[in-house]
Design a protein around this motif. Sequence first.
Motif, PDB file in Angstrom:
ATOM      1  N   GLY A  16      42.055  69.026  30.688  1.00 46.35           N
ATOM      2  CA  GLY A  16      43.365  69.487  29.906  1.00 46.35           C
ATOM      3  C   GLY A  16      44.053  70.312  30.830  1.00 46.35           C
ATOM      4  N   GLY A  17      44.359  70.149  32.099  1.00 50.54           N
ATOM      5  CA  GLY A  17      45.270  71.089  33.021  1.00 50.54           C
ATOM      6  C   GLY A  17      44.258  71.557  33.921  1.00 50.54           C
ATOM      7  N   GLU A  18      43.087  71.624  33.950  1.00 54.97           N
ATOM      8  CA  GLU A  18      42.205  72.409  34.669  1.00 54.97           C
ATOM      9  C   GLU A  18      41.488  71.155  35.665  1.00 54.97           C
ATOM     10  OE1 GLU A  18      41.754  75.685  34.773  1.00 54.97           O
ATOM     11  OE2 GLU A  18      43.038  75.601  33.120  1.00 54.97           O
ATOM     12  N   ARG A  19      41.193  71.622  36.722  1.00 50.99           N
ATOM     13  CA  ARG A  19      40.451  70.811  37.819  1.00 50.99           C
ATOM     14  C   ARG A  19      39.047  70.614  37.525  1.00 50.99           C
ATOM     15  NH1 ARG A  19      41.451  74.845  42.712  1.00 50.99           N
ATOM     16  NH2 ARG A  19      43.701  75.439  42.368  1.00 50.99           N
ATOM     17  N   VAL A  20      38.916  69.153  37.974  1.00 51.00           N
ATOM     18  CA  VAL A  20      37.511  68.717  37.863  1.00 51.00           C
ATOM     19  C   VAL A  20      37.041  68.153  39.185  1.00 51.00           C
ATOM     20  CG1 VAL A  20      37.818  68.287  35.459  1.00 51.00           C
ATOM     21  CG2 VAL A  20      38.589  66.584  37.028  1.00 51.00           C
ATOM     22  N   SER A  21      35.709  68.432  39.549  1.00 49.20           N
ATOM     23  CA  SER A  21      35.722  68.032  40.733  1.00 49.20           C
ATOM     24  C   SER A  21      34.296  66.921  40.774  1.00 49.20           C
ATOM     25  CB  SER A  21      34.888  69.306  41.659  1.00 49.20           C
ATOM     26  OG  SER A  21      33.837  69.858  40.841  1.00 49.20           O
ATOM     27  N   SER A  22      34.654  65.926  40.172  1.00 44.40           N
ATOM     28  CA  SER A  22      33.840  64.705  40.224  1.00 44.40           C
ATOM     29  C   SER A  22      34.305  63.347  40.659  1.00 44.40           C
ATOM     30  CB  SER A  22      32.885  64.647  38.915  1.00 44.40           C
ATOM     31  OG  SER A  22      33.982  64.186  37.889  1.00 44.40           O
ATOM     32  N   SER A  23      33.776  62.401  41.074  1.00 36.47           N
ATOM     33  CA  SER A  23      34.192  61.164  41.203  1.00 36.47           C
ATOM     34  C   SER A  23      34.429  60.334  39.886  1.00 36.47           C
ATOM     35  CB  SER A  23      33.337  60.302  42.325  1.00 36.47           C
ATOM     36  OG  SER A  23      31.940  60.125  41.554  1.00 36.47           O
ATOM     37  N   SER A  24      33.894  60.830  38.837  1.00 33.65           N
ATOM     38  CA  SER A  24      34.129  60.002  37.628  1.00 33.65           C
ATOM     39  C   SER A  24      35.420  60.499  37.189  1.00 33.65           C
ATOM     40  CB  SER A  24      32.971  59.967  36.777  1.00 33.65           C
ATOM     41  OG  SER A  24      32.783  61.551  36.317  1.00 33.65           O
ATOM     42  N   ALA A  25      35.703  61.604  37.370  1.00 36.63           N
ATOM     43  CA  ALA A  25      37.062  62.145  36.844  1.00 36.63           C
ATOM     44  C   ALA A  25      38.418  61.291  37.596  1.00 36.63           C
ATOM     45  CB  ALA A  25      37.170  63.725  37.126  1.00 36.63           C
ATOM     46  N   VAL A  62      33.685  72.627  52.123  1.00 39.14           N
ATOM     47  CA  VAL A  62      34.570  72.968  51.305  1.00 39.14           C
ATOM     48  C   VAL A  62      34.310  72.235  49.927  1.00 39.14           C
ATOM     49  CG1 VAL A  62      36.546  72.682  52.900  1.00 39.14           C
ATOM     50  CG2 VAL A  62      35.597  70.480  51.753  1.00 39.14           C
ATOM     51  N   ASP A  63      34.901  72.718  48.884  1.00 37.83           N
ATOM     52  CA  ASP A  63      34.844  72.265  47.422  1.00 37.83           C
ATOM     53  C   ASP A  63      36.520  71.422  47.308  1.00 37.83           C
ATOM     54  OD1 ASP A  63      32.463  73.440  46.437  1.00 37.83           O
ATOM     55  OD2 ASP A  63      33.708  75.271  46.282  1.00 37.83           O
ATOM     56  N   ALA A  64      35.921  70.220  46.845  1.00 36.13           N
ATOM     57  CA  ALA A  64      37.063  69.140  46.425  1.00 36.13           C
ATOM     58  C   ALA A  64      37.235  69.232  44.908  1.00 36.13           C
ATOM     59  CB  ALA A  64      36.979  67.913  46.912  1.00 36.13           C
ATOM     60  N   ALA A  65      38.591  69.390  44.561  1.00 36.43           N
ATOM     61  CA  ALA A  65      38.843  69.303  42.879  1.00 36.43           C
ATOM     62  C   ALA A  65      40.196  68.503  42.873  1.00 36.43           C
ATOM     63  CB  ALA A  65      39.033  70.737  42.605  1.00 36.43           C
ATOM     64  N   TRP A  66      40.092  67.567  42.000  1.00 33.80           N
ATOM     65  CA  TRP A  66      41.133  66.847  41.523  1.00 33.80           C
ATOM     66  C   TRP A  66      41.789  67.569  40.081  1.00 33.80           C
ATOM     67  CZ3 TRP A  66      43.065  63.071  44.385  1.00 33.80           C
ATOM     68  CH2 TRP A  66      42.381  62.483  45.071  1.00 33.80           C
ATOM     69  N   THR A  67      43.197  67.742  40.328  1.00 33.91           N
ATOM     70  CA  THR A  67      43.878  68.150  39.364  1.00 33.91           C
ATOM     71  C   THR A  67      43.944  67.172  38.191  1.00 33.91           C
ATOM     72  OG1 THR A  67      45.163  69.691  40.754  1.00 33.91           O
ATOM     73  CG2 THR A  67      45.994  69.419  38.510  1.00 33.91           C
ATOM     74  N   TYR A  68      43.489  67.461  37.023  1.00 32.89           N
ATOM     75  CA  TYR A  68      43.248  66.239  36.081  1.00 32.89           C
ATOM     76  C   TYR A  68      44.590  66.000  35.687  1.00 32.89           C
ATOM     77  CZ  TYR A  68      41.865  63.451  32.191  1.00 32.89           C
ATOM     78  OH  TYR A  68      41.931  62.211  31.360  1.00 32.89           O
ATOM     79  N   GLY A  69      45.210  64.647  35.418  1.00 31.28           N
ATOM     80  CA  GLY A  69      46.321  64.404  35.146  1.00 31.28           C
ATOM     81  C   GLY A  69      47.254  64.596  36.261  1.00 31.28           C
ATOM     82  N   ASP A  70      46.861  64.512  37.120  1.00 37.57           N
ATOM     83  CA  ASP A  70      47.687  64.617  38.635  1.00 37.57           C
ATOM     84  C   ASP A  70      47.071  64.034  39.901  1.00 37.57           C
ATOM     85  OD1 ASP A  70      49.464  65.474  40.698  1.00 37.57           O
ATOM     86  OD2 ASP A  70      49.566  67.693  40.368  1.00 37.57           O
TER      87      ASP A  70
END
Length: 90
Positions: A16-25, A62-70
């Motif tokens: 919901g607009g927050e970053r998630v850090s997983s390959s499934s996301a 490093v930490d990798a985070a995808w921005t959900y919906g982006d």
Amino acid sequence: GGCGHEHGGERGGERGGERVSSSSAFRDAMEAALSSVASGRGTGSALYGLPSMLNHSCDPSVDAAWTYGDATLVLTARRDVAAGEELRIS
């Protein structure tokens, strides 16, 4: 691996607009993009060459985070990283 966590599966934050850090996301986001293109609601999809070259480490730099919906991948250093040092994710 012997680093105390499973290699794969769901790890990471909120949606919901927050970053998630997983390959499934990431997979979920790509599937949603492909579905929206197929239905005529979307504008396209993409492959990400640079993120696909990040390697796993039980002691990541490093930490990798995808921005959900982006389609933005944010890398955040866990420590000082030397010039030329390989970036590794968990």
